[in-house]
Design a protein around this motif. Structure first.
Motif, PDB file in Angstrom:
ATOM      1  N   VAL A  47      42.094 -17.979  39.928  1.00  0.00           N
ATOM      2  CA  VAL A  47      41.967 -19.015  38.914  1.00  0.00           C
ATOM      3  C   VAL A  47      40.746 -19.893  39.178  1.00  0.00           C
ATOM      4  CG1 VAL A  47      43.181 -20.967  37.840  1.00  0.00           C
ATOM      5  CG2 VAL A  47      44.452 -18.976  38.589  1.00  0.00           C
ATOM      6  N   SER A  48      40.212 -19.850  40.386  1.00  0.00           N
ATOM      7  CA  SER A  48      39.050 -20.673  40.718  1.00  0.00           C
ATOM      8  C   SER A  48      37.825 -20.312  39.876  1.00  0.00           C
ATOM      9  CB  SER A  48      38.714 -20.527  42.205  1.00  0.00           C
ATOM     10  OG  SER A  48      38.367 -19.184  42.495  1.00  0.00           O
ATOM     11  N   GLU A  49      37.761 -19.109  39.352  1.00  0.00           N
ATOM     12  CA  GLU A  49      36.638 -18.682  38.502  1.00  0.00           C
ATOM     13  C   GLU A  49      36.763 -19.199  37.070  1.00  0.00           C
ATOM     14  OE1 GLU A  49      33.834 -16.753  39.086  1.00  0.00           O
ATOM     15  OE2 GLU A  49      34.340 -17.096  41.199  1.00  0.00           O
ATOM     16  N   LEU A  50      37.923 -19.703  36.723  1.00  0.00           N
ATOM     17  CA  LEU A  50      38.155 -20.138  35.342  1.00  0.00           C
ATOM     18  C   LEU A  50      37.277 -21.310  34.944  1.00  0.00           C
ATOM     19  CD1 LEU A  50      39.911 -19.253  33.008  1.00  0.00           C
ATOM     20  CD2 LEU A  50      41.645 -20.858  33.748  1.00  0.00           C
ATOM     21  N   GLY A  51      36.979 -22.206  35.863  1.00  0.00           N
ATOM     22  CA  GLY A  51      36.141 -23.368  35.549  1.00  0.00           C
ATOM     23  C   GLY A  51      34.750 -22.967  35.103  1.00  0.00           C
ATOM     24  N   GLY A  52      34.121 -22.077  35.845  1.00  0.00           N
ATOM     25  CA  GLY A  52      32.782 -21.612  35.477  1.00  0.00           C
ATOM     26  C   GLY A  52      32.782 -20.798  34.196  1.00  0.00           C
ATOM     27  N   ALA A  53      33.846 -20.035  33.991  1.00  0.00           N
ATOM     28  CA  ALA A  53      33.926 -19.216  32.777  1.00  0.00           C
ATOM     29  C   ALA A  53      34.134 -20.075  31.535  1.00  0.00           C
ATOM     30  CB  ALA A  53      35.066 -18.206  32.902  1.00  0.00           C
ATOM     31  N   LEU A  54      34.814 -21.216  31.689  1.00  0.00           N
ATOM     32  CA  LEU A  54      35.083 -22.078  30.532  1.00  0.00           C
ATOM     33  C   LEU A  54      33.971 -23.089  30.269  1.00  0.00           C
ATOM     34  CD1 LEU A  54      38.900 -22.745  30.831  1.00  0.00           C
ATOM     35  CD2 LEU A  54      37.703 -21.222  29.259  1.00  0.00           C
ATOM     36  N   THR A  55      33.012 -23.187  31.148  1.00  0.00           N
ATOM     37  CA  THR A  55      31.893 -24.107  30.904  1.00  0.00           C
ATOM     38  C   THR A  55      30.637 -23.317  30.567  1.00  0.00           C
ATOM     39  OG1 THR A  55      31.499 -24.244  33.295  1.00  0.00           O
ATOM     40  CG2 THR A  55      32.850 -25.977  32.299  1.00  0.00           C
ATOM     41  N   GLY A  56      29.944 -22.831  31.571  1.00  0.00           N
ATOM     42  CA  GLY A  56      28.691 -22.115  31.333  1.00  0.00           C
ATOM     43  C   GLY A  56      28.884 -20.793  30.618  1.00  0.00           C
ATOM     44  N   GLY A  57      29.886 -20.048  31.022  1.00  0.00           N
ATOM     45  CA  GLY A  57      30.137 -18.752  30.393  1.00  0.00           C
ATOM     46  C   GLY A  57      30.548 -18.888  28.935  1.00  0.00           C
ATOM     47  N   ALA A  58      31.374 -19.881  28.654  1.00  0.00           N
ATOM     48  CA  ALA A  58      31.815 -20.096  27.276  1.00  0.00           C
ATOM     49  C   ALA A  58      30.665 -20.566  26.390  1.00  0.00           C
ATOM     50  CB  ALA A  58      32.947 -21.109  27.228  1.00  0.00           C
ATOM     51  N   ALA A  59      29.815 -21.420  26.940  1.00  0.00           N
ATOM     52  CA  ALA A  59      28.670 -21.898  26.163  1.00  0.00           C
ATOM     53  C   ALA A  59      27.706 -20.755  25.862  1.00  0.00           C
ATOM     54  CB  ALA A  59      27.945 -23.000  26.927  1.00  0.00           C
ATOM     55  N   PHE A  60      27.466 -19.902  26.846  1.00  0.00           N
ATOM     56  CA  PHE A  60      26.576 -18.765  26.624  1.00  0.00           C
ATOM     57  C   PHE A  60      27.161 -17.806  25.596  1.00  0.00           C
ATOM     58  CE2 PHE A  60      24.987 -14.511  27.814  1.00  0.00           C
ATOM     59  CZ  PHE A  60      23.652 -14.723  27.523  1.00  0.00           C
TER      60      PHE A  60
END
Length: 174
Positions: free
Chosen positions: A95-108
């Protein structure tokens, strides 16, 4: 279902699958990712552009707002799907990867849907229309005429030029 839900979830699934496949490919080929990444980005951009161009070509109502909301939905949902897909199929990511996926990854991902969709809406609205169809559409519409209408004078009123019309002479106006 609403148009933005269908488009958003469709693009989210496509992005989530593509990102998961890229992560799986990176495990087995860590130094040879350039071509595969470029092909994946081309497929994602092409899918959004083609789908939105078809919406514009079919003259789907409220398509601009539907694609904007779909891009936002696709960004967030594809981030979640990427973390789930990576946890299940690649490397048991937590679940620690969820933060990066919901910020930078989601914006991209959102921009990777929004920009080609805008281009597709622009191009799709102009494909397949001839000059005669454009003229027929303009004649049937209820839009106002481009020419100003003549003012009807009341009985006994003197004919004067409209205040909008200016004389080109240097004499002062009366």
């Amino acid at each position: 279902m609403s148009a933005w839900v269908i488009r958003g979830l469709g693009m989210a699934v496509l992005h989530g699958v593509a990102l998961t496949l890229l992560a799986k490919y990176a495990v087995y080929h860590p130094t040879d990712q350039t071509l595969v990444t470029a092909v994946a980005l081309a497929v994602l951009v092409g899918a959004a552009a083609l789908w939105s161009a078809l919406d514009a070509w079919r003259d789907v109502p409220d398509r601009g707002r539907a694609w904007f909301i779909a891009a936002l939905v696709a960004g967030v949902v594809s981030g979640i799907l990427y973390v789930i897909g990576r946890a299940v199929f690649v490397d048991q990511t937590g679940v620690s990867e969820l933060g990066g996926a919901l910020t930078g990854g989601a914006a991209f991902s959102a921009l990777l849907v929004l920009v080609p969709a805008g281009l597709g809406l622009f191009v799709g609205g102009r494909i397949g229309r001839s000059k005669s169809e454009d003229l027929d559409d303009s004649e049937d519409s209820e839009s106002p005429s481009p020419r100003p209408r003549r003012r009807v004078r009341a009985e006994g009123e003197s004919p004067r030029p409209s205040p909008r019309i200016r004389s080109h002479s240097r004499e002062p106006r009366v």
